[in-house]
Design a protein around this motif. Structure first.
Motif, PDB file in Angstrom:
ATOM      1  N   VAL A 149      60.532  21.058  88.188  1.00 58.28           N
ATOM      2  CA  VAL A 149      60.636  22.518  88.025  1.00 58.28           C
ATOM      3  C   VAL A 149      60.098  22.937  86.654  1.00 58.28           C
ATOM      4  O   VAL A 149      59.373  23.934  86.534  1.00 58.28           O
ATOM      5  N   LEU A 150      60.419  22.144  85.620  1.00 59.59           N
ATOM      6  CA  LEU A 150      59.905  22.493  84.281  1.00 59.59           C
ATOM      7  C   LEU A 150      58.379  22.430  84.251  1.00 59.59           C
ATOM      8  O   LEU A 150      57.733  23.237  83.585  1.00 59.59           O
ATOM      9  N   ARG A 151      57.820  21.474  84.992  1.00 62.29           N
ATOM     10  CA  ARG A 151      56.359  21.383  85.063  1.00 62.29           C
ATOM     11  C   ARG A 151      55.791  22.638  85.738  1.00 62.29           C
ATOM     12  O   ARG A 151      54.855  23.248  85.235  1.00 62.29           O
ATOM     13  N   ILE A 152      56.394  23.037  86.858  1.00 66.81           N
ATOM     14  CA  ILE A 152      55.901  24.244  87.556  1.00 66.81           C
ATOM     15  C   ILE A 152      56.001  25.461  86.619  1.00 66.81           C
ATOM     16  O   ILE A 152      55.062  26.252  86.496  1.00 66.81           O
ATOM     17  N   LEU A 153      57.135  25.591  85.929  1.00 66.54           N
ATOM     18  CA  LEU A 153      57.324  26.759  85.055  1.00 66.54           C
ATOM     19  C   LEU A 153      56.277  26.787  83.942  1.00 66.54           C
ATOM     20  O   LEU A 153      55.663  27.818  83.675  1.00 66.54           O
ATOM     21  N   ASN A 154      56.060  25.625  83.300  1.00 69.43           N
ATOM     22  CA  ASN A 154      55.122  25.617  82.174  1.00 69.43           C
ATOM     23  C   ASN A 154      53.670  25.752  82.625  1.00 69.43           C
ATOM     24  O   ASN A 154      52.870  26.415  81.963  1.00 69.43           O
ATOM     25  N   GLU A 155      53.330  25.156  83.773  1.00 63.73           N
ATOM     26  CA  GLU A 155      51.983  25.363  84.345  1.00 63.73           C
ATOM     27  C   GLU A 155      51.793  26.850  84.651  1.00 63.73           C
ATOM     28  O   GLU A 155      50.709  27.401  84.492  1.00 63.73           O
ATOM     29  N   THR A 156      52.865  27.484  85.127  1.00 63.03           N
ATOM     30  CA  THR A 156      52.771  28.904  85.484  1.00 63.03           C
ATOM     31  C   THR A 156      52.555  29.763  84.242  1.00 63.03           C
ATOM     32  O   THR A 156      51.768  30.715  84.260  1.00 63.03           O
ATOM     33  N   ILE A 157      53.242  29.426  83.152  1.00 61.44           N
ATOM     34  CA  ILE A 157      53.090  30.235  81.929  1.00 61.44           C
ATOM     35  C   ILE A 157      51.654  30.148  81.409  1.00 61.44           C
ATOM     36  O   ILE A 157      51.063  31.161  81.018  1.00 61.44           O
ATOM     37  N   ILE A 158      51.072  28.952  81.457  1.00 61.45           N
ATOM     38  CA  ILE A 158      49.689  28.842  80.964  1.00 61.45           C
ATOM     39  C   ILE A 158      48.743  29.582  81.924  1.00 61.45           C
ATOM     40  O   ILE A 158      47.760  30.201  81.487  1.00 61.45           O
ATOM     41  N   THR A 159      49.080  29.590  83.218  1.00 62.83           N
ATOM     42  CA  THR A 159      48.258  30.352  84.178  1.00 62.83           C
ATOM     43  C   THR A 159      48.348  31.855  83.886  1.00 62.83           C
ATOM     44  O   THR A 159      47.350  32.586  83.942  1.00 62.83           O
ATOM     45  N   LEU A 160      49.559  32.314  83.547  1.00 63.64           N
ATOM     46  CA  LEU A 160      49.751  33.725  83.165  1.00 63.64           C
ATOM     47  C   LEU A 160      48.858  34.076  81.976  1.00 63.64           C
ATOM     48  O   LEU A 160      48.240  35.140  81.919  1.00 63.64           O
ATOM     49  N   CYS A 161      48.849  33.149  81.026  1.00 65.73           N
ATOM     50  CA  CYS A 161      48.063  33.341  79.815  1.00 65.73           C
ATOM     51  C   CYS A 161      46.563  33.441  80.174  1.00 65.73           C
ATOM     52  O   CYS A 161      45.856  34.308  79.641  1.00 65.73           O
ATOM     53  N   GLU A 162      46.110  32.588  81.092  1.00 65.44           N
ATOM     54  CA  GLU A 162      44.706  32.645  81.544  1.00 65.44           C
ATOM     55  C   GLU A 162      44.413  34.009  82.185  1.00 65.44           C
ATOM     56  O   GLU A 162      43.377  34.621  81.933  1.00 65.44           O
ATOM     57  N   GLY A 163      45.350  34.466  83.029  1.00 65.74           N
ATOM     58  CA  GLY A 163      45.168  35.749  83.712  1.00 65.74           C
ATOM     59  C   GLY A 163      45.091  36.892  82.720  1.00 65.74           C
ATOM     60  O   GLY A 163      44.247  37.799  82.842  1.00 65.74           O
TER      61      GLY A 163
END
Ligand code: GRG
Length: 343
Positions: A149-163
């Motif tokens: 879950v921590l991996r999904i959350l942190n991958e998601t935050i970097i994806t947000l940053c890309e967006g």
């Protein structure tokens, strides 16, 4: 309304979980109070208040998906709290980057306490999200799942940053295609909605195909949600949005209806639209002209249909889980609310 009732039913559950992360953090009080202000628990004088706190629909989706599979909520609460904290820290940073003075009908953190402290508040809340997620271990979630879950959350935050990067890099360009836009909103907005349903399912089952269906539901409903946000930013009444009329046009945002008109309006309108969007500032008259070009190009109908198409795909993914119970009915009602909403 069913959607609003649903959100209200889960709002306090999510906030009680978030409050647990704040319990042990007391100094300096003002830092945490500014976070609590943004979360809607305190007013500008940092006094307790009952007020609109935002929809909290992402954690609600996470909880409902977990409940649809397991029948309970407990193990999903820490992740749901983390998701809401991630959403809110990204809003604090977004308000600074856009210099927005109001959010949820009140002054933004940077407007009240300055940009530097608002960066601290946003960064602090980012870390609070990870601390909230780590509470999964106290709920009996296995170490493997906590890491997943921590991996999904942190991958998601970097994806947000890309967006967010892409969105801002589009500001000075008039050559943005619909595909580029869809890729941007998938990262900026849909990724966190996708993470909400993905995590809810990951915590509840080992069935990879069910997890993928719930994930697909979240991604598609997230895309529809952003397109509806684009429609609201142009056509919804100022009293509903708490922003000036057609605020996205006023700010020359290249949202879906504008991109559609830039590609598909008649030649003379496309030229006018390009010329207007090249100006540093738009007058009331310019805004009216853009609105009239959008109207005659059919941009509203196109955008509404695209949101409905994504909603339909989302509901297909949900049906493919093969699960039918009260929580699934609630997820459908919530999807319906998110697509028909006016704020
Ligand atoms: C700094 C690592 C790092 C990342 C942050 C600033 C940023 C990168 C991302 C911003 C992404 C963003 C603001 C997306 C918009 C999503 C959106 C439509 C927000 C509105 O959500 P609602 O309607 O808000 O759920 P409420 O008020 O109901 O909570």
């Amino acid at each position: 309304m069913k959607g609003e009732e649903l959100l209200n039913r889960h709002l306090d559950m999510v906030d009680e979980e978030i409050k647990k992360v704040f319990e042990s953090r007391t100094h300096p009080a003002q830092l945490y109070d500014m976070m609590k202000y943004h979360l809607g628990w305190l007013d500008e004088d940092l006094k307790k208040v009952e007020q609109y706190r935002g929809k909290r629909f992402r954690p609600t989706l996470c909880l409902l998906v977990y409940n649809a599979i397991s029948g309970v909520y407990d193990k999903a609460l820490p992740a749901a709290a983390a998701i809401e904290l991630i959403h809110n820290f990204s809003l604090i940073h977004d308000d600074i980057e856009d210099m927005d003075e109001e959010r949820r009908h009140k002054a933004t953190v940077w407007k009240l306490w300055g940009i530097s402290q608002a960066i601290n508040v946003g960064d602090g809340m980012h870390v609070m999200a990870n601390l909230a997620a780590l509470r999964m271990a106290d709920q009996g979630v296995t170490s493997e799942k906590v890491v997943e879950v921590l991996r999904i959350l942190n991958e998601t935050i970097i994806t947000l940053c890309e967006g967010q990067y892409l969105d801002m890099s589009f500001e000075d360009r008039l050559d943005i295609t619909l595909d580029m836009y869809l890729d941007m909103i998938r990262r900026k907005t849909a990724a966190l909605v996708e993470a909400s349903t993905w995590i809810g399912a990951t915590l509840a089952t080992e069935d990879a195909s069910k997890v993928n269906n719930f994930r697909g539901f979240g991604r598609n409903i997230g895309l529809a949600f952003q397109i509806i946000d684009d429609i609201i930013g142009i056509w919804e009444k100022a009293e509903q949005t708490g922003k000036p009329k057609a605020s996205d046009v006023r700010n020359r945002k290249k949202t879906l209806p504008i991109l559609f008109a830039l590609e598909k309006a008649k030649e003379s309108d496309r030229k006018t639209l390009k010329e207007l969007y090249s100006r540093p500032r738009l007058t009331d008259e310019d805004v009216e002209k853009v609105l009239s070009i959008l109207e005659s190009s059919g941009a509203y109908e196109f955008s509404k249909k695209m949101a409905e198409d994504y909603e339909r795909t989302a509901l297909q993914e949900l049906a493919e889980t093969g699960i039918e119970n009260e929580a699934i009915a609630d997820i459908k009602a919530l999807a319906e609310f998110l697509i028909r909403r006016k704020y």
